[in-house]
Design a protein around this motif. Structure first.
Motif, PDB file in Angstrom:
ATOM      1  N   LEU A  70      -5.928 -11.372  -5.785  1.00  0.00           N
ATOM      2  CA  LEU A  70      -5.914 -10.006  -5.275  1.00  0.00           C
ATOM      3  C   LEU A  70      -4.596  -9.325  -5.606  1.00  0.00           C
ATOM      4  N   TYR A  71      -4.689  -8.138  -6.214  1.00  0.00           N
ATOM      5  CA  TYR A  71      -3.516  -7.339  -6.553  1.00  0.00           C
ATOM      6  C   TYR A  71      -3.639  -5.974  -5.884  1.00  0.00           C
ATOM      7  N   VAL A  72      -2.560  -5.529  -5.260  1.00  0.00           N
ATOM      8  CA  VAL A  72      -2.511  -4.193  -4.662  1.00  0.00           C
ATOM      9  C   VAL A  72      -1.419  -3.408  -5.359  1.00  0.00           C
ATOM     10  N   ASN A  73      -1.818  -2.332  -6.035  1.00  0.00           N
ATOM     11  CA  ASN A  73      -0.883  -1.496  -6.779  1.00  0.00           C
ATOM     12  C   ASN A  73       0.013  -2.321  -7.710  1.00  0.00           C
ATOM     13  N   GLY A  74      -0.634  -3.278  -8.378  1.00  0.00           N
ATOM     14  CA  GLY A  74       0.053  -4.076  -9.389  1.00  0.00           C
ATOM     15  C   GLY A  74       0.765  -5.309  -8.881  1.00  0.00           C
ATOM     16  N   HIS A  75       0.742  -5.560  -7.579  1.00  0.00           N
ATOM     17  CA  HIS A  75       1.449  -6.700  -6.993  1.00  0.00           C
ATOM     18  C   HIS A  75       0.446  -7.782  -6.567  1.00  0.00           C
ATOM     19  N   LEU A  76       0.664  -9.012  -7.022  1.00  0.00           N
ATOM     20  CA  LEU A  76      -0.180 -10.125  -6.592  1.00  0.00           C
ATOM     21  C   LEU A  76       0.058 -10.392  -5.110  1.00  0.00           C
ATOM     22  N   MET A  77      -1.028 -10.303  -4.311  1.00  0.00           N
ATOM     23  CA  MET A  77      -0.905 -10.446  -2.867  1.00  0.00           C
ATOM     24  C   MET A  77      -1.470 -11.740  -2.319  1.00  0.00           C
ATOM     25  N   ASN A  78      -2.450 -12.324  -3.044  1.00  0.00           N
ATOM     26  CA  ASN A  78      -3.104 -13.510  -2.496  1.00  0.00           C
ATOM     27  C   ASN A  78      -3.917 -14.189  -3.584  1.00  0.00           C
ATOM     28  N   GLN A  79      -4.232 -15.465  -3.348  1.00  0.00           N
ATOM     29  CA  GLN A  79      -5.040 -16.241  -4.275  1.00  0.00           C
ATOM     30  C   GLN A  79      -5.921 -17.208  -3.507  1.00  0.00           C
ATOM     31  N   GLU A  97       0.820  -1.208   0.000  1.00  0.00           N
ATOM     32  CA  GLU A  97       0.000   0.000   0.000  1.00  0.00           C
ATOM     33  C   GLU A  97       0.856   1.261   0.000  1.00  0.00           C
ATOM     34  N   LYS A  98       0.268   2.324  -0.527  1.00  0.00           N
ATOM     35  CA  LYS A  98       0.905   3.629  -0.503  1.00  0.00           C
ATOM     36  C   LYS A  98       0.609   4.316   0.826  1.00  0.00           C
ATOM     37  N   PRO A  99       1.334   5.380   1.148  1.00  0.00           N
ATOM     38  CA  PRO A  99       1.079   6.082   2.409  1.00  0.00           C
ATOM     39  C   PRO A  99      -0.362   6.582   2.494  1.00  0.00           C
ATOM     40  N   VAL A 100      -0.859   6.689   3.721  1.00  0.00           N
ATOM     41  CA  VAL A 100      -2.216   7.186   3.947  1.00  0.00           C
ATOM     42  C   VAL A 100      -2.378   8.552   3.273  1.00  0.00           C
ATOM     43  N   GLY A 101      -3.509   8.717   2.579  1.00  0.00           N
ATOM     44  CA  GLY A 101      -3.769   9.945   1.853  1.00  0.00           C
ATOM     45  C   GLY A 101      -3.515   9.819   0.370  1.00  0.00           C
ATOM     46  N   GLU A 102      -2.729   8.804  -0.044  1.00  0.00           N
ATOM     47  CA  GLU A 102      -2.483   8.559  -1.455  1.00  0.00           C
ATOM     48  C   GLU A 102      -3.441   7.482  -1.970  1.00  0.00           C
ATOM     49  N   TRP A 103      -3.693   7.506  -3.280  1.00  0.00           N
ATOM     50  CA  TRP A 103      -4.642   6.571  -3.878  1.00  0.00           C
ATOM     51  C   TRP A 103      -4.003   5.208  -4.118  1.00  0.00           C
ATOM     52  N   ASN A 104      -4.730   4.161  -3.738  1.00  0.00           N
ATOM     53  CA  ASN A 104      -4.321   2.785  -3.987  1.00  0.00           C
ATOM     54  C   ASN A 104      -5.218   2.164  -5.047  1.00  0.00           C
ATOM     55  N   THR A 105      -4.638   1.265  -5.838  1.00  0.00           N
ATOM     56  CA  THR A 105      -5.396   0.521  -6.834  1.00  0.00           C
ATOM     57  C   THR A 105      -5.516  -0.926  -6.378  1.00  0.00           C
ATOM     58  N   TYR A 106      -6.747  -1.363  -6.147  1.00  0.00           N
ATOM     59  CA  TYR A 106      -7.036  -2.733  -5.708  1.00  0.00           C
ATOM     60  C   TYR A 106      -7.686  -3.446  -6.892  1.00  0.00           C
ATOM     61  N   GLU A 107      -7.050  -4.500  -7.375  1.00  0.00           N
ATOM     62  CA  GLU A 107      -7.591  -5.290  -8.482  1.00  0.00           C
ATOM     63  C   GLU A 107      -7.967  -6.669  -7.966  1.00  0.00           C
ATOM     64  N   ILE A 108      -9.206  -7.055  -8.215  1.00  0.00           N
ATOM     65  CA  ILE A 108      -9.730  -8.338  -7.765  1.00  0.00           C
ATOM     66  C   ILE A 108     -10.176  -9.096  -9.007  1.00  0.00           C
ATOM     67  N   VAL A 109      -9.478 -10.175  -9.314  1.00  0.00           N
ATOM     68  CA  VAL A 109      -9.766 -10.943 -10.518  1.00  0.00           C
ATOM     69  C   VAL A 109     -10.487 -12.229 -10.129  1.00  0.00           C
ATOM     70  N   CYS A 110     -11.747 -12.335 -10.548  1.00  0.00           N
ATOM     71  CA  CYS A 110     -12.570 -13.503 -10.250  1.00  0.00           C
ATOM     72  C   CYS A 110     -12.794 -14.277 -11.549  1.00  0.00           C
ATOM     73  N   LYS A 111     -12.300 -15.484 -11.598  1.00  0.00           N
ATOM     74  CA  LYS A 111     -12.452 -16.323 -12.790  1.00  0.00           C
ATOM     75  C   LYS A 111     -12.780 -17.740 -12.352  1.00  0.00           C
ATOM     76  N   GLY A 112     -13.985 -18.219 -12.720  1.00  0.00           N
ATOM     77  CA  GLY A 112     -14.400 -19.534 -12.258  1.00  0.00           C
ATOM     78  C   GLY A 112     -14.434 -19.567 -10.743  1.00  0.00           C
ATOM     79  N   ASP A 113     -13.741 -20.540 -10.154  1.00  0.00           N
ATOM     80  CA  ASP A 113     -13.736 -20.648  -8.694  1.00  0.00           C
ATOM     81  C   ASP A 113     -12.446 -20.122  -8.073  1.00  0.00           C
ATOM     82  N   THR A 114     -11.765 -19.216  -8.789  1.00  0.00           N
ATOM     83  CA  THR A 114     -10.507 -18.642  -8.307  1.00  0.00           C
ATOM     84  C   THR A 114     -10.626 -17.130  -8.170  1.00  0.00           C
ATOM     85  N   ILE A 115     -10.025 -16.576  -7.122  1.00  0.00           N
ATOM     86  CA  ILE A 115      -9.950 -15.131  -6.916  1.00  0.00           C
ATOM     87  C   ILE A 115      -8.488 -14.767  -6.670  1.00  0.00           C
TER      88      ILE A 115
END
Length: 222
Positions: A182-191, A162-180
């Motif tokens: 999670l990307y935070v600011n372009g970085h894969l964080m979880n599956q 995450e970026k410092p508080v007050g800056e904008w973050n981009t959260y990408e959630i990719v749902c395909k079939g039975d898989t999700i």
């Protein structure tokens, strides 16, 4: 004495089937039959108002919690509740651009089904400061990596992106079939794989902290 069998009325039979469905749903998960699979980019926030969203803030005026100011969704964080899409979706890439005005908590609920409540059946992509990328299971949902643990949380993989508080973050959630994924600011964080639920409403939480959201977009996934 002549005995009579008690025939079930249609209402009783329906109640029985409803109970069976509820039990089955709790074990196998709930899938949204009429969920939309995006074929092109969909802007869920029009920059003007909350058209297309249902506001759920029990016991309070939702307009005091959720509003649109200068083209940005503003949430006070109190009381607990959420906005959710009127439609249900499946197989998509969701992009949310948001920020905290001070460290706090929020989240995105995907595959939400069932009645509105705090909190509804869904899988949460955690939005808490320094914890974006965690998963939480809610209302009986599960997935392989959760594995039936008593703890409903599955932590992100690696340090916060995450970026410092007050800056904008981009959260990408990719749902395909039975898989999700999670990307935070372009970085894969979880599956999460083998998810019990694969479709439903999308919610953004009011969970105690002031947040702003400037973009909520759906796109097709290959």
């Amino acid at each position: 004495m002549k005995t009579y069998s008690r025939r079930k009325t249609p209402a009783v039979r329906w109640a029985g089937w409803t109970a069976v469905w509820a039990l089955t749903a709790g074990v196998l998960g709930v899938q949204a039959v009429d969920a939309i699979r995006p074929q092109q980019r969909i802007e869920l926030f029009n920059g003007k108002d909350l058209s297309g969203w249902v506001l759920f803030v029990p016991g309070a005026d939702p307009a005091q919690t959720w509003s649109v100011r200068d083209g940005v969704i503003h949430c006070t964080g109190k009381p607990a509740g959420y906005i959710r899409t009127r439609d249900q979706y499946r197989d998509y890439k969701l992009t949310v651009e948001w920020r905290f005005l001070k460290p706090g908590n929020t989240g995105v609920l995907v595959h939400m089904t069932g009645p509105d409540r705090v909190w509804p059946r869904s899988i949460e992509a955690q939005g808490m400061h320094d914890n974006q990328g965690d998963f939480w299971v809610i209302g009986g949902t599960t997935f392989k990596e959760h594995g039936g643990k008593q703890d409903r949380r599955v932590p992100k993989q690696g340090p916060s992106r995450e970026k410092p508080v007050g800056e904008w973050n981009t959260y990408e959630i990719v749902c395909k079939g039975d898989t999700i994924r999670l990307y935070v600011n372009g970085h894969l964080m979880n599956q999460a794989t083998e998810c019990s639920d694969t479709a439903g409403h999308i919610c953004i939480q009011s969970e105690g902290s002031e947040i702003e959201v400037r973009r909520v977009t759906l796109e097709p996934v290959d």
